[in-house]
Design a protein around this motif. Structure first.
Motif, PDB file in Angstrom:
ATOM      1  N   ASN A   1       0.435  -5.271  -8.223  1.00 55.24           N
ATOM      2  CA  ASN A   1       0.309  -5.574  -6.795  1.00 55.24           C
ATOM      3  C   ASN A   1       0.570  -4.353  -5.912  1.00 55.24           C
ATOM      4  O   ASN A   1       0.913  -4.491  -4.738  1.00 55.24           O
ATOM      5  CB  ASN A   1       1.255  -6.707  -6.393  1.00 55.24           C
ATOM      6  N   ARG A   2       0.394  -3.174  -6.500  1.00 55.91           N
ATOM      7  CA  ARG A   2       0.530  -1.942  -5.727  1.00 55.91           C
ATOM      8  C   ARG A   2      -0.858  -1.352  -5.487  1.00 55.91           C
ATOM      9  O   ARG A   2      -1.630  -1.154  -6.426  1.00 55.91           O
ATOM     10  CB  ARG A   2       1.419  -0.941  -6.469  1.00 55.91           C
ATOM     11  N   VAL A   3      -1.152  -1.105  -4.229  1.00 53.99           N
ATOM     12  CA  VAL A   3      -2.443  -0.536  -3.833  1.00 53.99           C
ATOM     13  C   VAL A   3      -2.192   0.913  -3.458  1.00 53.99           C
ATOM     14  O   VAL A   3      -1.289   1.204  -2.659  1.00 53.99           O
ATOM     15  CB  VAL A   3      -3.031  -1.295  -2.626  1.00 53.99           C
ATOM     16  N   PHE A   4      -2.978   1.824  -3.998  1.00 54.63           N
ATOM     17  CA  PHE A   4      -2.728   3.243  -3.759  1.00 54.63           C
ATOM     18  C   PHE A   4      -3.757   3.835  -2.802  1.00 54.63           C
ATOM     19  O   PHE A   4      -4.962   3.679  -2.972  1.00 54.63           O
ATOM     20  CB  PHE A   4      -2.713   4.010  -5.080  1.00 54.63           C
ATOM     21  N   ASN A   5      -3.236   4.480  -1.778  1.00 52.93           N
ATOM     22  CA  ASN A   5      -4.061   5.192  -0.800  1.00 52.93           C
ATOM     23  C   ASN A   5      -4.040   6.670  -1.181  1.00 52.93           C
ATOM     24  O   ASN A   5      -2.999   7.327  -1.102  1.00 52.93           O
ATOM     25  CB  ASN A   5      -3.499   4.990   0.608  1.00 52.93           C
TER      26      ASN A   5
ATOM     27  N   VAL B   1       0.861  -1.185   0.000  1.00 52.31           N
ATOM     28  CA  VAL B   1       0.000   0.000   0.000  1.00 52.31           C
ATOM     29  C   VAL B   1       0.894   1.230   0.000  1.00 52.31           C
ATOM     30  O   VAL B   1       1.683   1.442   0.930  1.00 52.31           O
ATOM     31  CB  VAL B   1      -0.943   0.031   1.211  1.00 52.31           C
ATOM     32  N   CYS B   2       0.782   2.052  -1.037  1.00 57.55           N
ATOM     33  CA  CYS B   2       1.623   3.230  -1.223  1.00 57.55           C
ATOM     34  C   CYS B   2       0.760   4.488  -1.216  1.00 57.55           C
ATOM     35  O   CYS B   2      -0.437   4.443  -1.506  1.00 57.55           O
ATOM     36  CB  CYS B   2       2.345   3.169  -2.569  1.00 57.55           C
ATOM     37  N   ALA B   3       1.393   5.603  -0.923  1.00 55.64           N
ATOM     38  CA  ALA B   3       0.738   6.887  -1.158  1.00 55.64           C
ATOM     39  C   ALA B   3       0.549   7.061  -2.659  1.00 55.64           C
ATOM     40  O   ALA B   3       1.342   6.568  -3.466  1.00 55.64           O
ATOM     41  CB  ALA B   3       1.568   8.025  -0.584  1.00 55.64           C
ATOM     42  N   ALA B   4      -0.500   7.762  -3.034  1.00 58.86           N
ATOM     43  CA  ALA B   4      -0.812   7.906  -4.456  1.00 58.86           C
ATOM     44  C   ALA B   4       0.315   8.585  -5.232  1.00 58.86           C
ATOM     45  O   ALA B   4       0.532   8.306  -6.409  1.00 58.86           O
ATOM     46  CB  ALA B   4      -2.107   8.684  -4.626  1.00 58.86           C
ATOM     47  N   THR B   5       1.031   9.477  -4.567  1.00 54.69           N
ATOM     48  CA  THR B   5       2.169  10.140  -5.219  1.00 54.69           C
ATOM     49  C   THR B   5       3.410   9.965  -4.355  1.00 54.69           C
ATOM     50  O   THR B   5       3.587  10.631  -3.342  1.00 54.69           O
ATOM     51  CB  THR B   5       1.889  11.647  -5.418  1.00 54.69           C
ATOM     52  N   ASN B   6       4.243   9.029  -4.735  1.00 50.34           N
ATOM     53  CA  ASN B   6       5.503   8.778  -4.036  1.00 50.34           C
ATOM     54  C   ASN B   6       6.502   8.255  -5.071  1.00 50.34           C
ATOM     55  O   ASN B   6       6.756   7.053  -5.146  1.00 50.34           O
ATOM     56  CB  ASN B   6       5.313   7.777  -2.898  1.00 50.34           C
ATOM     57  N   PRO B   7       7.046   9.155  -5.885  1.00 48.04           N
ATOM     58  CA  PRO B   7       7.894   8.702  -6.998  1.00 48.04           C
ATOM     59  C   PRO B   7       9.137   7.948  -6.547  1.00 48.04           C
ATOM     60  O   PRO B   7       9.587   7.039  -7.252  1.00 48.04           O
ATOM     61  CB  PRO B   7       8.255  10.000  -7.721  1.00 48.04           C
ATOM     62  N   ALA B   8       9.681   8.286  -5.384  1.00 48.36           N
ATOM     63  CA  ALA B   8      10.897   7.601  -4.940  1.00 48.36           C
ATOM     64  C   ALA B   8      10.610   6.126  -4.652  1.00 48.36           C
ATOM     65  O   ALA B   8      11.385   5.244  -5.051  1.00 48.36           O
ATOM     66  CB  ALA B   8      11.462   8.288  -3.701  1.00 48.36           C
ATOM     67  N   LEU B   9       9.498   5.851  -3.969  1.00 44.24           N
ATOM     68  CA  LEU B   9       9.140   4.459  -3.695  1.00 44.24           C
ATOM     69  C   LEU B   9       8.780   3.738  -4.986  1.00 44.24           C
ATOM     70  O   LEU B   9       9.159   2.574  -5.188  1.00 44.24           O
ATOM     71  CB  LEU B   9       7.993   4.394  -2.699  1.00 44.24           C
ATOM     72  N   THR B  10       8.071   4.416  -5.868  1.00 47.38           N
ATOM     73  CA  THR B  10       7.725   3.818  -7.157  1.00 47.38           C
ATOM     74  C   THR B  10       8.976   3.408  -7.920  1.00 47.38           C
ATOM     75  O   THR B  10       9.058   2.297  -8.472  1.00 47.38           O
ATOM     76  CB  THR B  10       6.899   4.808  -8.003  1.00 47.38           C
ATOM     77  N   ASP B  11       9.978   4.281  -7.930  1.00 43.79           N
ATOM     78  CA  ASP B  11      11.230   3.968  -8.622  1.00 43.79           C
ATOM     79  C   ASP B  11      11.917   2.753  -8.001  1.00 43.79           C
ATOM     80  O   ASP B  11      12.458   1.903  -8.717  1.00 43.79           O
ATOM     81  CB  ASP B  11      12.173   5.172  -8.586  1.00 43.79           C
ATOM     82  N   GLU B  12      11.894   2.676  -6.665  1.00 46.38           N
ATOM     83  CA  GLU B  12      12.538   1.542  -5.998  1.00 46.38           C
ATOM     84  C   GLU B  12      11.795   0.243  -6.276  1.00 46.38           C
ATOM     85  O   GLU B  12      12.417  -0.802  -6.521  1.00 46.38           O
ATOM     86  CB  GLU B  12      12.631   1.800  -4.491  1.00 46.38           C
ATOM     87  N   LEU B  13      10.477   0.285  -6.260  1.00 45.33           N
ATOM     88  CA  LEU B  13       9.704  -0.920  -6.569  1.00 45.33           C
ATOM     89  C   LEU B  13       9.943  -1.355  -8.009  1.00 45.33           C
ATOM     90  O   LEU B  13      10.026  -2.557  -8.300  1.00 45.33           O
ATOM     91  CB  LEU B  13       8.221  -0.678  -6.314  1.00 45.33           C
ATOM     92  N   ASP B  14      10.078  -0.396  -8.913  1.00 41.70           N
ATOM     93  CA  ASP B  14      10.418  -0.725 -10.301  1.00 41.70           C
ATOM     94  C   ASP B  14      11.789  -1.387 -10.360  1.00 41.70           C
ATOM     95  O   ASP B  14      11.983  -2.384 -11.071  1.00 41.70           O
ATOM     96  CB  ASP B  14      10.412   0.537 -11.166  1.00 41.70           C
ATOM     97  N   ARG B  15      12.753  -0.832  -9.629  1.00 36.78           N
ATOM     98  CA  ARG B  15      14.105  -1.388  -9.629  1.00 36.78           C
ATOM     99  C   ARG B  15      14.119  -2.813  -9.097  1.00 36.78           C
ATOM    100  O   ARG B  15      14.865  -3.677  -9.602  1.00 36.78           O
ATOM    101  CB  ARG B  15      15.032  -0.508  -8.761  1.00 36.78           C
ATOM    102  N   LEU B  16      13.272  -3.068  -8.095  1.00 43.31           N
ATOM    103  CA  LEU B  16      13.197  -4.401  -7.491  1.00 43.31           C
ATOM    104  C   LEU B  16      12.391  -5.377  -8.334  1.00 43.31           C
ATOM    105  O   LEU B  16      12.352  -6.571  -8.032  1.00 43.31           O
ATOM    106  CB  LEU B  16      12.567  -4.295  -6.094  1.00 43.31           C
ATOM    107  N   GLY B  17      11.749  -4.872  -9.366  1.00 43.65           N
ATOM    108  CA  GLY B  17      10.932  -5.732 -10.211  1.00 43.65           C
ATOM    109  C   GLY B  17       9.597  -6.107  -9.586  1.00 43.65           C
ATOM    110  O   GLY B  17       8.983  -7.107  -9.982  1.00 43.65           O
ATOM    111  N   PHE B  18       9.139  -5.298  -8.627  1.00 38.92           N
ATOM    112  CA  PHE B  18       7.860  -5.586  -7.983  1.00 38.92           C
ATOM    113  C   PHE B  18       6.731  -5.148  -8.906  1.00 38.92           C
ATOM    114  O   PHE B  18       6.683  -3.992  -9.330  1.00 38.92           O
ATOM    115  CB  PHE B  18       7.764  -4.866  -6.639  1.00 38.92           C
ATOM    116  N   PRO B  19       5.809  -6.052  -9.237  1.00 40.16           N
ATOM    117  CA  PRO B  19       4.810  -5.738 -10.267  1.00 40.16           C
ATOM    118  C   PRO B  19       3.856  -4.611  -9.876  1.00 40.16           C
ATOM    119  O   PRO B  19       3.384  -4.542  -8.741  1.00 40.16           O
ATOM    120  CB  PRO B  19       4.052  -7.059 -10.430  1.00 40.16           C
ATOM    121  N   SER B  20       3.591  -3.748 -10.827  1.00 39.84           N
ATOM    122  CA  SER B  20       2.677  -2.632 -10.571  1.00 39.84           C
ATOM    123  C   SER B  20       1.275  -3.127 -10.258  1.00 39.84           C
ATOM    124  O   SER B  20       0.505  -2.441  -9.576  1.00 39.84           O
ATOM    125  CB  SER B  20       2.653  -1.685 -11.772  1.00 39.84           C
TER     126      SER B  20
END
Length: 202
Positions: free
Chosen positions: A70-74, A49-68
Motif C-alpha cells: 500500500n505504498r505508492v512511490f513518486n 505516497v512516498c518519495a522513491a528514496t526515503n529510508p527513514a520513512l520506509t523504516d517507520e512504516l515497517d515499524r508500524l507494520g504498514f504493508p509495502s
C-alpha cells in the motif's frame, strides 16, 4: 461509500529541518497517528505516497507494520504535491470495492477525528460531489472525491489541486466545521508547536 485514503508523504520537509511525518505525536509519530485515525474510521484502504528514496520513512512504516503493498512511490516528488496526487490516481493497487477517495495531507495530525468523521458522513450524503471541509467559508483539506473525479486526476493538465477542482465540472460541496486544526500545516518548527498545543486543548 467505500473510502480509499491517500496520505501525501513525499515532501522533503525542508522548512521543518527534519522529516515531518516522523515527528513525535502522542504515543507514536505523525504518520502513525494519521494511520490510526483512518483505521479507526473504518476506511476500505489506506495508501501512502512516498518519495522513491526515503529510508527513514520506509523504516517507520515497517515499524508500524504498514504493508509495502500500500505504498505508492513518486519518482519525481520535486514536481510538487499535485504530482503525488496524480501518482495515487494512476496507481493500480486500489481495491476494486473502493468508490470514493480522500486526499489528505501528511502534515495535519491536529485535525480532529470528529472532523474527519463528519466529512465522511457529509460525503456519504453527497455521493456524486467532491466534498471538502471548510472553516469560515474557506475550503480545506482533506478532500473526498467520487471515483469518476479521482480517476481523471491522473491525466489532468491542472497545475495544482485547486485548479483541478475549479475545472473538474463536478459539484464541489463544502461541510462547514469549526476545527482550528484545519487552518494549520506543519511547515516550520513553530507550526509543530502550535499543532501540539491545539491537540492538547482538544
Amino acid at each position: 461509500m467505500k473510502l480509499g485514503v491517500v496520505i501525501l508523504a513525499a515532501g522533503a520537509s525542508s522548512r521543518m529541518g527534519r522529516p515531518k511525518l516522523l515527528l513525535p505525536w502522542e504515543d507514536t509519530t505523525v504518520v502513525g497517528h494519521l494511520l490510526r485515525q483512518w483505521q479507526t474510521l473504518g476506511t476500505a484502504q489506506v495508501a501512502i505516497v512516498c518519495a522513491a528514496t526515503n529510508p527513514a520513512l520506509t523504516d517507520e512504516l515497517d515499524r508500524l507494520g504498514f504493508p509495502s503493498a500500500n505504498r505508492v512511490f513518486n519518482s519525481e516528488p520535486e514536481r510538487g504535491m499535485f504530482s503525488s496526487i496524480q501518482c495515487a490516481a494512476g496507481w493500480n493497487g486500489w481495491e476494486p470495492n473502493v468508490t470514493h477517495w480522500t486526499i489528505t495531507l501528511g502534515d495535519q495530525p491536529q485535525v480532529r477525528l470528529e472532523t474527519l468523521r463528519r466529512l465522511m458522513d457529509f460525503a456519504a450524503t453527497h455521493l456524486t460531489s467532491i466534498c471538502q471541509p471548510s472553516r469560515e467559508g474557506r475550503g480545506r483539506h482533506p478532500v473526498i472525491l467520487p471515483g469518476h473525479a479521482f480517476l481523471r486526476l491522473k491525466d489532468s493538465q491542472a497545475a495544482n489541486m485547486k485548479e483541478f477542482l475549479g475545472a473538474s465540472g463536478c459539484s464541489v460541496d463544502r461541510c462547514e466545521v469549526n476545527d482550528p486544526g484545519l487552518d494549520l500545516d506543519l511547515d516550520e518548527p513553530a507550526d509543530y508547536e502550535r499543532a501540539l498545543a491545539l491537540a492538547n486543548d482538544q
